[in-house]
Write a protein that holds these residues in place. Structure first.
Motif, PDB file in Angstrom:
ATOM      1  N   THR A 274       0.836  -1.197   0.000  1.00 54.11           N
ATOM      2  CA  THR A 274       0.000   0.000   0.000  1.00 54.11           C
ATOM      3  C   THR A 274       0.878   1.256   0.000  1.00 54.11           C
ATOM      4  O   THR A 274       0.611   2.223  -0.725  1.00 54.11           O
ATOM      5  CB  THR A 274      -0.927  -0.002   1.227  1.00 54.11           C
ATOM      6  N   ALA A 275       1.925   1.231   0.799  1.00 58.74           N
ATOM      7  CA  ALA A 275       2.839   2.369   0.860  1.00 58.74           C
ATOM      8  C   ALA A 275       3.586   2.550  -0.457  1.00 58.74           C
ATOM      9  O   ALA A 275       3.821   3.679  -0.900  1.00 58.74           O
ATOM     10  CB  ALA A 275       3.822   2.177   2.008  1.00 58.74           C
ATOM     11  N   ALA A 276       3.938   1.446  -1.091  1.00 59.65           N
ATOM     12  CA  ALA A 276       4.651   1.524  -2.369  1.00 59.65           C
ATOM     13  C   ALA A 276       3.790   2.129  -3.466  1.00 59.65           C
ATOM     14  O   ALA A 276       4.313   2.648  -4.464  1.00 59.65           O
ATOM     15  CB  ALA A 276       5.135   0.131  -2.777  1.00 59.65           C
ATOM     16  N   LYS A 277       2.480   2.077  -3.291  1.00 60.67           N
ATOM     17  CA  LYS A 277       1.565   2.683  -4.250  1.00 60.67           C
ATOM     18  C   LYS A 277       1.594   4.212  -4.168  1.00 60.67           C
ATOM     19  O   LYS A 277       1.099   4.903  -5.057  1.00 60.67           O
ATOM     20  CB  LYS A 277       0.151   2.165  -3.992  1.00 60.67           C
ATOM     21  N   GLY A 278       2.177   4.718  -3.090  1.00 59.14           N
ATOM     22  CA  GLY A 278       2.204   6.161  -2.890  1.00 59.14           C
ATOM     23  C   GLY A 278       1.226   6.633  -1.841  1.00 59.14           C
ATOM     24  O   GLY A 278       1.061   7.837  -1.626  1.00 59.14           O
ATOM     25  N   MET A 279       0.568   5.700  -1.158  1.00 59.41           N
ATOM     26  CA  MET A 279      -0.289   6.048  -0.033  1.00 59.41           C
ATOM     27  C   MET A 279       0.567   6.040   1.230  1.00 59.41           C
ATOM     28  O   MET A 279       1.591   5.365   1.301  1.00 59.41           O
ATOM     29  CB  MET A 279      -1.445   5.046   0.078  1.00 59.41           C
ATOM     30  N   PHE A 280       0.157   6.823   2.224  1.00 54.23           N
ATOM     31  CA  PHE A 280       0.916   6.930   3.457  1.00 54.23           C
ATOM     32  C   PHE A 280       0.206   6.147   4.555  1.00 54.23           C
ATOM     33  O   PHE A 280      -0.968   6.402   4.832  1.00 54.23           O
ATOM     34  CB  PHE A 280       1.084   8.391   3.853  1.00 54.23           C
ATOM     35  N   VAL A 281       0.896   5.192   5.148  1.00 46.05           N
ATOM     36  CA  VAL A 281       0.300   4.324   6.160  1.00 46.05           C
ATOM     37  C   VAL A 281       0.850   4.709   7.530  1.00 46.05           C
ATOM     38  O   VAL A 281       2.061   4.687   7.753  1.00 46.05           O
ATOM     39  CB  VAL A 281       0.593   2.840   5.875  1.00 46.05           C
ATOM     40  N   VAL A 282      -0.062   5.069   8.443  1.00 43.53           N
ATOM     41  CA  VAL A 282       0.317   5.487   9.785  1.00 43.53           C
ATOM     42  C   VAL A 282      -0.138   4.428  10.782  1.00 43.53           C
ATOM     43  O   VAL A 282      -1.298   3.998  10.760  1.00 43.53           O
ATOM     44  CB  VAL A 282      -0.304   6.847  10.140  1.00 43.53           C
ATOM     45  N   VAL A 283       0.773   4.009  11.645  1.00 41.81           N
ATOM     46  CA  VAL A 283       0.526   2.891  12.549  1.00 41.81           C
ATOM     47  C   VAL A 283       0.828   3.303  13.986  1.00 41.81           C
ATOM     48  O   VAL A 283       1.864   3.929  14.260  1.00 41.81           O
ATOM     49  CB  VAL A 283       1.421   1.693  12.171  1.00 41.81           C
ATOM     50  N   ALA A 302       9.582   0.771   6.214  1.00 36.24           N
ATOM     51  CA  ALA A 302       9.469   0.921   4.767  1.00 36.24           C
ATOM     52  C   ALA A 302       9.154   2.371   4.433  1.00 36.24           C
ATOM     53  O   ALA A 302       8.572   3.087   5.251  1.00 36.24           O
ATOM     54  CB  ALA A 302       8.373   0.000   4.216  1.00 36.24           C
ATOM     55  N   PRO A 303       9.518   2.810   3.218  1.00 38.00           N
ATOM     56  CA  PRO A 303       9.140   4.166   2.806  1.00 38.00           C
ATOM     57  C   PRO A 303       7.629   4.350   2.865  1.00 38.00           C
ATOM     58  O   PRO A 303       6.870   3.436   2.542  1.00 38.00           O
ATOM     59  CB  PRO A 303       9.661   4.235   1.362  1.00 38.00           C
TER      60      PRO A 303
END
Length: 389
Positions: A274-283, A302-303
């Motif tokens: 999901t992050a590699a798609k250009g979305m930002f994942v916050v955990v 991961a980026p």
């Protein structure tokens, strides 16, 4: 399409997390209101005999065809399959024997087989030390929002994987078209527990003269409901919700995951994808005051993945927050006033409320989180940068 070199993994970890309004109870999945009475202890575990199967990508056959082949090969009846998911990842969840699990692991079309995880959250409680209001005649800027900064989030989208969000809350802008429930047999994504509505308020409460202001005020919240009214959830629901966000989201969107499960390679890899798609994942880092290296998705490095610890108004690391090498930022998460169910407002404590501060920043900035110094008393010896808009 997914890469065909996913390694297969079976994780037999019980989900050791609970939900607490106390702010300091160990082994918490989600944490809500500060200084409230400690709720009864809760239990969580892997579901005996139930597994999640994720298919490899790259096959010339469609996902339904691959599933049908596996069902026929193993003699698995449809009555044994509880969930089917498609999107960035395709697969199913069902009741399987150990022999069937081994056969699936050896199948060239299978990427992962992991035990289903279930969690029963503690009962949310309130106390006189915590204010809950049904309306406010004036607007306040919560200390956390003031600390990290805020702006106009109109047009920005944040996907909130949680207990749902109250769609009619006057201080929230909820997307009623894309919001969705991932609870089998339940179509409503309305929040019956409170936590998701609280997270949403930190992210995007409107700057409308009443209630509170969120970091990305008036941002569009997409509610992806994975926890029911009793606070119960599963790994399948969380995975399916993230799969949905990946499929329907776009680069620049933000996904907030204020939750925690036992180590899950398949969930971690979907977070990375999901992050590699250009979305930002916050955990959220978690609230057990341990290294989060064994928790998913908090262990992901991961980026475009941001793992957030909790600090108080003095910039001190919370005595309940998890820590570790994967943590990218610390943010306000102690006694944070935010929206709640019943069109109300409530103080929340925990990394669950620290994470959405960073989600709001990312929605505004398009991927940049600035720093305003370092948190103090970080137990891992590597002080986390304090998030700033």
């Amino acid at each position: 399409m997914r890469s065909t070199n996913f390694k297969k993994a079976v994780s037999f970890f019980a989900l050791a997390s609970v939900f607490s309004m106390a702010g300091c109870q160990k082994d918490e999945l989600l944490e809500e209101t500060a200084m409230a009475p400690t709720p009864p202890a809760t239990s969580s575990k892997a579901v005996d005999g139930k597994y999640i199967v994720v298919l490899k990508d790259g096959s010339t056959a469609s996902a339904p065809e691959l599933r049908d082949r596996l069902f026929k090969k193993l003699g698995i009846g449809r009555d044994r399959v509880s969930d089917v998911f498609n999107g960035a990842a395709d697969g199913f969840t069902g009741n399987l024997s150990k022999i069937e699990v081994q056969q699936l692991l050896q199948d060239e079309n299978v990427a992962y087989v992991e035990p289903e995880q279930a969690v029963l959250l503690g009962k949310a409680s309130t106390s006189s030390t915590t204010s809950t209001t049904t309306s406010t005649s004036s607007q306040s800027i919560p200390w956390g929002v003031a600390r990290v900064g805020y702006g106009d989030g109109t047009g920005k989208t944040v996907w909130v994987i949680d207990s749902g969000v109250q769609s009619s809350h006057p201080d929230l802008n909820v997307d009623k078209t894309r919001s969705k429930s991932f609870i089998s047999g339940v179509t409503s994504w309305e929040d019956g527990y409170g936590h998701g509505t609280g997270v949403a308020g930190v992210i995007g409460a409107k700057n409308n003269g009443v209630g509170v202001v969120g970091v990305a005020a008036n941002a569009t919240i997409v509610a992806l409901r994975v926890f029911d009214d009793a606070g119960a959830g599963t790994l399948t629901r969380i995975y399916s919700a993230l799969n949905y966000a990946y499929t329907n989201g776009k680069p620049g969107d933000v996904v907030n995951m204020s939750l925690r499960v036992a180590a899950s390679t398949m969930l971690d890899d979907l977070v990375k994808k999901t992050a590699a798609k250009g979305m930002f994942v916050v955990v959220a880092a978690g609230n057990s005051y341990v290294d989060c290296k064994n928790d998913s998705p908090a262990r992901v490095v991961a980026p475009n993945v941001f793992v957030v610890s909790n600090m108080n108004s003095y910039g001190q690391f919370s005595s309940s927050s998890n820590f570790g090498a994967s943590v990218t930022n610390s943010a306000p998460g102690t006694d944070v006033l935010t929206t709640w169910t019943g069109s109300g407002y409530r103080n929340g404590t925990g990394t669950s409320f620290a994470a959405p501060h960073v989600a709001g920043i990312l929605a505004l900035s398009g991927g940049r989180v600035n720093s305003q110094g370092l948190v103090t008393n970080d137990p891992d010896g590597k002080p986390d940068p304090i998030a700033l808009k």
